[in-house]
Design an enzyme around this catalytic site. Structure first.
Site, mmCIF file in Angstrom:
data_model
loop_
_atom_site.group_PDB
_atom_site.id
_atom_site.type_symbol
_atom_site.label_atom_id
_atom_site.label_comp_id
_atom_site.label_asym_id
_atom_site.label_seq_id
_atom_site.Cartn_x
_atom_site.Cartn_y
_atom_site.Cartn_z
ATOM 1 N N CYS A 44 -5.973 12.200 20.679
ATOM 2 C CA CYS A 44 -5.471 10.886 21.078
ATOM 3 C C CYS A 44 -6.548 9.829 20.839
ATOM 4 O O CYS A 44 -7.744 10.115 20.888
ATOM 5 C CB CYS A 44 -5.085 10.916 22.551
ATOM 6 S SG CYS A 44 -4.395 9.357 23.165
ATOM 7 N N ASP A 46 -7.316 7.461 22.784
ATOM 8 C CA ASP A 46 -7.876 7.024 24.066
ATOM 9 C C ASP A 46 -9.405 7.020 24.009
ATOM 10 O O ASP A 46 -10.022 8.000 23.585
ATOM 11 C CB ASP A 46 -7.387 7.972 25.170
ATOM 12 C CG ASP A 46 -7.661 7.432 26.564
ATOM 13 O OD1 ASP A 46 -8.844 7.180 26.868
ATOM 14 O OD2 ASP A 46 -6.712 7.280 27.353
ATOM 15 N N HIS A 100 -4.487 15.068 26.480
ATOM 16 C CA HIS A 100 -5.233 14.850 27.723
ATOM 17 C C HIS A 100 -4.298 14.343 28.810
ATOM 18 O O HIS A 100 -3.355 13.597 28.546
ATOM 19 C CB HIS A 100 -6.378 13.861 27.503
ATOM 20 C CG HIS A 100 -5.932 12.458 27.188
ATOM 21 N ND1 HIS A 100 -5.804 11.480 28.146
ATOM 22 C CD2 HIS A 100 -5.569 11.880 26.015
ATOM 23 C CE1 HIS A 100 -5.395 10.349 27.582
ATOM 24 N NE2 HIS A 100 -5.242 10.570 26.282
#
Length: 205
Positions: A44, A46, A100
């Site tokens: 991801c 993030d 996550h």
């Protein structure tokens, strides 16, 4: 939001480069010769998710592709190009889908609000929600439900890899690609192997 002095990153880089040379005089000479990563990781975007930092890997050990909510889309030529290069040129045989807990993309898809352009991307996750509606509906706690969706999304992306032409052609050539489903937990700093958690045999994932 206060403005950040990005020069501090360049200053850190100079210190890091000097330290690496002091410990390994030929460190950068070896890097410039080429790469031989051990695995392809689909993670991801993030900012809190840093696979190399969390997994203790050095430069050149992971070939990484990142996007919102670690999605494997059959219309994403960027990812497909990365996967093809990884499998066919770099001879990588291990592919990790790395999700996550607390993923904003997962929550946005679940909340089903209008977010603009990103809704087109989140449609991939909404498909996961639809496929597993009964399982998700059976979970009353909101956090647990979203955590479950994170896991289901990782497992669905594994299935999407299996349906790609790159994977199928590799298998047809007799190559054994090993697929791994991992989830990073911010609350503990640990990475969970979903194969072990759900007792999934290697032949399935």
């Amino acid at each position: 939001m206060c403005q950040i002095d990005l020069n501090k990153y360049l200053d850190y880089n100079k210190v890091w480069a000097a330290e690496m040379l002091s410990f390994h005089g030929d460190y950068f000479d070896a890097l410039k010769e080429g790469q031989s990563p051990r695995a392809l990781l689909v993670g991801c975007s993030d900012s809190r998710v840093s696979p190399s930092k969390v997994l203790g890997l050095d430069l050149g050990e992971l070939f990484i592709h990142r996007n919102i909510a670690n999605v494997v889309s059959h219309t994403d030529l960027n990812f497909l190009s990365v996967m093809q290069y990884a499998v066919e040129s770099l001879q990588i045989r291990d592919i990790i889908v790395y999700g996550h807990y607390g993923c904003g993309g997962i929550k946005a898809a679940y909340d089903n609000q209008t977010n603009g352009l990103i809704d087109n991307w989140l449609a991939n996750i909404k498909d996961v929600i639809r496929h597993h509606k009964s399982t998700l509906d059976s979970i009353s706690d909101e956090t647990e439900k979203l955590n479950k969706l994170v896991e289901l999304n990782v497992l669905e992306q594994i299935e999407n890899i299996k349906q790609s032409s790159i994977y199928k052609q590799a298998i047809a050539r007799g190559e054994k690609l090993r697929l791994h489903a991992w989830v990073f937990d911010f609350s503990t700093g640990l990475v969970h192997d979903l194969k072990k958690k759900y007792n999934i045999t290697p032949s399935v994932v």
